[in-house]
Design an enzyme around this catalytic site. Sequence first.
Site, PDB file in Angstrom:
ATOM      1  CG  HIS A 103      99.257  22.033  45.209  1.00  5.97           C
ATOM      2  ND1 HIS A 103      98.971  20.709  45.021  1.00  5.97           N
ATOM      3  CD2 HIS A 103     100.326  22.064  46.049  1.00  5.97           C
ATOM      4  CE1 HIS A 103      99.804  19.978  45.721  1.00  5.97           C
ATOM      5  NE2 HIS A 103     100.655  20.760  46.355  1.00  5.97           N
TER       6      HIS A 103
HETATM    7  N1  UDP Z   1      94.374  17.193  50.985  1.00 10.04           N
HETATM    8  C1  UDP Z   1      93.217  17.524  51.675  1.00 10.04           C
HETATM    9  N2  UDP Z   1      92.413  18.509  51.166  1.00 10.04           N
HETATM   10  C2  UDP Z   1      92.703  19.197  50.009  1.00 10.04           C
HETATM   11  C3  UDP Z   1      93.905  18.854  49.323  1.00 10.04           C
HETATM   12  C4  UDP Z   1      94.716  17.857  49.841  1.00 10.04           C
HETATM   13  O1  UDP Z   1      92.912  16.934  52.702  1.00 10.04           O
HETATM   14  O2  UDP Z   1      91.916  20.061  49.595  1.00 10.04           O
HETATM   15  C5  UDP Z   1      95.235  16.124  51.540  1.00 10.04           C
HETATM   16  C6  UDP Z   1      95.446  14.979  50.569  1.00 10.04           C
HETATM   17  O3  UDP Z   1      94.445  14.017  50.703  1.00 10.04           O
HETATM   18  C7  UDP Z   1      96.800  14.448  50.966  1.00 10.04           C
HETATM   19  C8  UDP Z   1      97.536  15.684  51.403  1.00 10.04           C
HETATM   20  O4  UDP Z   1      96.533  16.643  51.751  1.00 10.04           O
HETATM   21  O5  UDP Z   1      96.717  13.595  52.070  1.00 10.04           O
HETATM   22  C9  UDP Z   1      98.408  16.099  50.247  1.00 10.04           C
HETATM   23  O6  UDP Z   1      98.475  17.432  50.143  1.00 10.04           O
HETATM   24  P1  UDP Z   1      99.058  18.207  48.928  1.00 10.04           P
HETATM   25  O7  UDP Z   1      98.476  17.745  47.662  1.00 10.04           O
HETATM   26  O8  UDP Z   1      98.876  19.634  49.289  1.00 10.04           O
HETATM   27  O9  UDP Z   1     100.611  17.933  49.017  1.00 10.04           O
HETATM   28  P2  UDP Z   1     101.649  16.904  48.460  1.00 10.04           P
HETATM   29  O10 UDP Z   1     101.246  15.515  48.805  1.00 10.04           O
HETATM   30  O11 UDP Z   1     101.774  17.108  46.988  1.00 10.04           O
HETATM   31  O12 UDP Z   1     102.886  17.306  49.185  1.00 10.04           O
END
Ligand code: UDP
Length: 357
Positions: free
Chosen positions: A207
């Site tokens: 994403h």
């Molecule tokens: N996550 C979730 N469902 C989804 C996508 C992500 O629960 O469909 C959780 C994932 O397990 C993690 C967090 O959201 O704990 C991370 O989100 P994301 O990938 O959006 O953000 P980033 O960590 O890159 O900031």
Amino acid sequence: MKIITVLGARPQFIKAATVSRALKKQTINEIIIHTGQHFDANMSQVFFDEMEIPQPNYNLEISGLNHGAMTGRMLEKIEDVLVKEKPDYVLVYGDTNSTLAGALAAAKLHIPVAHVEAGLRSFEMKMPEEINRILTDRISSILFCPTETAIKNLEAEGFRNFNCQIEQPGDVMYDAVLHYKEKIETKATVIKSQALRNGSFVLATFHRAENTNDEKRLREICRAINEINSHIKVILPLHPRTKAFIESLQIKLEVTVIPPVGYFDMLALLENCKLVLTDSGGLQKEAYFFSKFCVTLRDQTEWIELVETGTNQLVGANFSKILNAFKVASSAVFATQPFLYGNGTASELIAKSLVKL
Ligand code: UDP
């Protein structure tokens, strides 16, 4: 002691729920501001209830704006709340616009800032997250670093000369996984609904703007996951942003696309998958917590220690590199790894440090 926590994105709520439980044990009075930054279908009331997340005391409902407008409006509204509530501390997490707005509003009012997930760097100044985290760190009074690398980053930037306290309690995300993992069995539904068998699929998510907004990168990633899908089923919980870009370019996906999943389902997918393919920061670590190899669809990572252990391969958005990394990870055995992210007590240590201030 009164603390104001500023939150805006789903991962921040997951982490804050874990820390909130520890703050309560220390009888710290926590007031939560939800900026509204990320609107997410999985962040309904059910999300708050299931994850035992305390209800926000203030909902600012600021979303869907460009970076400047969003951060500016948050700054203004958070300042109003801080003036009214007069907290002893403002607590912020990670690297979003909400993080920066919360820290900046507090620092200008001379309210000390505590930053959880301090010291992380990708060294890519084009990433909005990198700008947010560097600025937030600089105006924080207490910096809670999740890793040894984060401490070293701060030291390299001269933070030992600044008037701030640097600590390494570990990563609150590890605490969160340990806590919520216990409930996968009763709460997760995706394994059954998708009829998945343990080890029979690859979990993919992407994403990040650097991948979705760049046609070449997006096409390479989609081509790679389609190819991988001809070897092993690929499950892709698809972020709405990514979905919109893929549709606008009429790219054909041959993988199993599902809507974004709730956290319990995500943990169940992590527990049962063969390996992880992602550009998410959080998932790289969660893969490690579940002893799964990760192929990271980025050119840099804040979690460099994972690459150093060989459990994470950084491949960018190149078709052949993704395929090669997938082949390597598919046939490798995940050996017992060191505790890179603390021992699951980061939240407790953070709460104890705050109460001592
Ligand atoms: N996550 C979730 N469902 C989804 C996508 C992500 O629960 O469909 C959780 C994932 O397990 C993690 C967090 O959201 O704990 C991370 O989100 P994301 O990938 O959006 O953000 P980033 O960590 O890159 O900031």
